[in-house]
Design a protein around this motif. Sequence first.
Motif, mmCIF file in Angstrom:
data_model
loop_
_atom_site.group_PDB
_atom_site.id
_atom_site.type_symbol
_atom_site.label_atom_id
_atom_site.label_comp_id
_atom_site.label_asym_id
_atom_site.label_seq_id
_atom_site.Cartn_x
_atom_site.Cartn_y
_atom_site.Cartn_z
ATOM 1 N N ILE A 21 0.741 -0.873 0.301
ATOM 2 C CA ILE A 21 -0.167 0.404 0.066
ATOM 3 C C ILE A 21 0.980 1.355 0.023
ATOM 4 C CG2 ILE A 21 -1.496 1.470 1.193
ATOM 5 C CD1 ILE A 21 -2.744 -1.309 -0.206
ATOM 6 N N LEU A 22 1.912 1.388 1.250
ATOM 7 C CA LEU A 22 2.660 2.728 1.276
ATOM 8 C C LEU A 22 3.221 2.562 0.094
ATOM 9 C CD1 LEU A 22 4.597 2.154 4.400
ATOM 10 C CD2 LEU A 22 2.588 4.024 3.061
ATOM 11 N N ARG A 23 4.331 1.730 -1.023
ATOM 12 C CA ARG A 23 4.365 1.876 -2.605
ATOM 13 C C ARG A 23 3.470 2.283 -3.422
ATOM 14 N NH1 ARG A 23 6.729 -2.597 -0.858
ATOM 15 N NH2 ARG A 23 5.870 -4.121 -2.057
ATOM 16 N N ALA A 24 2.361 1.644 -3.240
ATOM 17 C CA ALA A 24 2.030 2.218 -4.249
ATOM 18 C C ALA A 24 0.827 4.044 -4.341
ATOM 19 C CB ALA A 24 -0.321 1.554 -3.966
ATOM 20 N N GLU A 25 0.794 4.496 -2.879
ATOM 21 C CA GLU A 25 0.992 6.030 -2.623
ATOM 22 C C GLU A 25 2.032 6.488 -3.062
ATOM 23 O OE1 GLU A 25 -0.488 6.295 1.323
ATOM 24 O OE2 GLU A 25 -1.448 5.212 1.193
ATOM 25 N N GLN A 26 3.048 5.932 -2.489
ATOM 26 C CA GLN A 26 4.675 5.963 -2.882
ATOM 27 C C GLN A 26 4.081 6.551 -5.212
ATOM 28 O OE1 GLN A 26 6.096 8.071 -1.049
ATOM 29 N NE2 GLN A 26 7.344 9.198 -2.830
#
Length: 149
Positions: A119-124
């Motif tokens: 999720i964090l990678r997708a947001e970044q």
Amino acid sequence: MNRQFSLAGLMRLRQTQQVAAASGLAQANSRSASVRERRAAAREELAESSGDAASAASLLAIAAARASAQSMLAELDALAASAEAEASEARTEYTEARRRAVGLEKLEARHGAAFEAHILRAEQSALDEIASSAWHRGSTQDAPRKATS
């Protein structure tokens, strides 16, 4: 990546097995403690009994009572050994059930951490895309325009 842990059903089963094994262990420990207490009480009662014989009949009665008590103690000892064996088996079952549940709990924790990282990678990535497109839009607006004459 799927938010839900794919082995959640199996983990609930393992946790239920662990609770059942813990309950069995508690019952076995309770039975074992009860038998030990009964055995200790019987030994104490026999130690406190007096053996004063006034006649041959009372001597025979004392001998019969002691033989009966000896037999009762032997049965209590066998019962205590059986209860200890059951407790040991229940302890082994609980340990095995706990081991199986902990393994799945660790897998679930890793799955949760991997999902959060995803999720964090997708947001970044989305933030990088927004910043990049804004920069490109800004650089095309700042480019010198050809003068038309």
